[in-house]
Scaffold this active site. Sequence first.
Site, mmCIF file in Angstrom:
data_model
loop_
_atom_site.group_PDB
_atom_site.id
_atom_site.type_symbol
_atom_site.label_atom_id
_atom_site.label_comp_id
_atom_site.label_asym_id
_atom_site.label_seq_id
_atom_site.Cartn_x
_atom_site.Cartn_y
_atom_site.Cartn_z
ATOM 1 N N LYS B 77 -20.078 -28.512 -9.381
ATOM 2 C CA LYS B 77 -20.927 -27.485 -8.787
ATOM 3 C C LYS B 77 -20.332 -27.251 -7.289
ATOM 4 C CE LYS B 77 -25.909 -26.267 -7.910
ATOM 5 N NZ LYS B 77 -27.294 -26.992 -8.064
ATOM 6 N N SER B 150 -30.492 -24.096 -10.167
ATOM 7 C CA SER B 150 -29.214 -23.282 -9.761
ATOM 8 C C SER B 150 -28.085 -23.710 -10.122
ATOM 9 C CB SER B 150 -29.489 -23.805 -8.026
ATOM 10 O OG SER B 150 -29.313 -25.468 -7.999
ATOM 11 N N SER B 174 -32.832 -27.816 -11.371
ATOM 12 C CA SER B 174 -31.648 -27.275 -11.153
ATOM 13 C C SER B 174 -30.458 -27.456 -12.110
ATOM 14 C CB SER B 174 -30.973 -27.129 -9.751
ATOM 15 O OG SER B 174 -31.581 -26.375 -8.945
#
Lengths: 85, 466
Positions: B77, B150, B174
């Site tokens: 990420k 996310s 997330s």
Amino acid sequence: MDRSALSAETIRELAASRGLPLTADQVAGVQGFQRAMAGDLARLRSVPLDFVGDLRIPADATAWLEGFPEIGPGGHPVPVDREGV
Amino acid sequence: MTSLLGRSATELVDDYRSGALSPIEVVDAALAEVESDPHNSVITSCPESARAAAVRSAERYRRGSALPMDGVPIGIKDTIATRGIETSGADAIYAGWVPDEDATVVARLLAAGAVPVAKHNAYAFALGHTNTHHGVVTNPWDPARTTGGSSSGAGAAVATRQVPISIGSDTGGSIRLPASWCGVSGLKPTYGRVPNRGAMPLAWSFDTIGPLARTVDDLALTMQCIAGHDPGDGSSSRRAVPDYLDGGRTDVAGLRIGLPENWFFDICDPQIEAAVRAAALELEEAGATIVPVSFPHADLTMVVGWICMLGEIASAHEPTAHRFDEYDEAFQEYLLTSSFVELKDYLRASRLRTVVQDDYRAAFELVDMIIAPGNVTYAPRLDDFLCQVGDEQYGWIEVSARSTYMANITGLPSLALPAGLGWNGLPLGIQFLGRPFDERTMLRVGRYYQSVTQHHELDPADRRPR
């Protein structure tokens, strides 16, 4: 001041005082979020907290996790003595 | 035969060891997928460093000195620091920042031989519902819908077989939300189990780094490499790291699984509820005992979660708040909202967090694990973000974290697993909540579930929504 129900003008003034000139969309975004959370926020504020009894260290996630009762024989947790917890 | 990247990381390592495949060809195939990614999963690709790492991996296999994840292509990420590779936090304000140090989790993955091929797109600074600067990640099952987030790019990239594993982070769901909406598996470890050092904070008392993968075995493999104390991270636990691979154990007999009586199914799509109950039945037939559990203060979940998170966002971003205009538009709204959270509300939410925690402590006196929905609805459409739950529609903020926030408020570990497709051809997910630091038992149950179902093998390339 209750910031959960601010007028558009107040939001704009408060933000401007911090050097953040807001667009109409941004002001509407703040108000939209506040409207969505209004009921929950009222609930949050309605929970009675004792001056002494509930005044615990806030948000110490690590201590809470490390203090969790160990798993007992057979994979089952050891019963917790909830007195004073 | 399964295509190169249709294999799990565990299968790839086996194939490397036997000489059936080489890390060089697999990493090349992953880089080709990254370059042609149709879902905007990727912010930065890393072809040079990945190819060089693959050559070193191949050499270690040749010498018989391979590492646990040697040659496995992975994603990271973009909120997690990677030395020499741009790390923007998926936001404009950090565009161009190239860290000179790896996050602890990245350093551990590199030490285990994993090969980062891409920095994955996300909601800016790991919050929101879209990304204005880098563009939105589209759902592989229906590009008109969100992946959730996310860790959006991670969910899409794992689902589309670009990589078998991607590292995400979870502050309110997330990892688990994109896992459920993209039809993959995701593990939010216990708070403090995986060090956060080098990851951009969203809400430091909630933030947890963990893997997304298609199989539970791959989650276990990753956890074995990234879990453990980091002296540089004051929130990381000193507990010994258990054997997550656990010999591939799948027995669930004797386990007590809690089935919620309130909150989790109060607002929940009927098909998702049915999937949870079907999974509970599977476990019961295998010898587990299903025990009803309830959470008297569950109605505090969303407000405690949001107020704690927003309060910490306001503080974490204070040093750069004066550069408000440079933030991604999508994050600006939350940053702005965070500045209107009152101190007394943040402290009240923090104090009431212990009340929510006590509900779970009481439940875990009765059970070893809790089964629950992965999320309460299917992936919303990108053009309205309305959450359809049965015949009702809800706003994103009202329900998106309804089944996930409690694991962040309490710090408990949680495992999201794909549970098939709904009537609309979209993935639905289930979730297990475990006792602190008991990821091993949770992975065992997940392994069992994937041994008796094939949901984790569903491929969006083979199915299109009706």
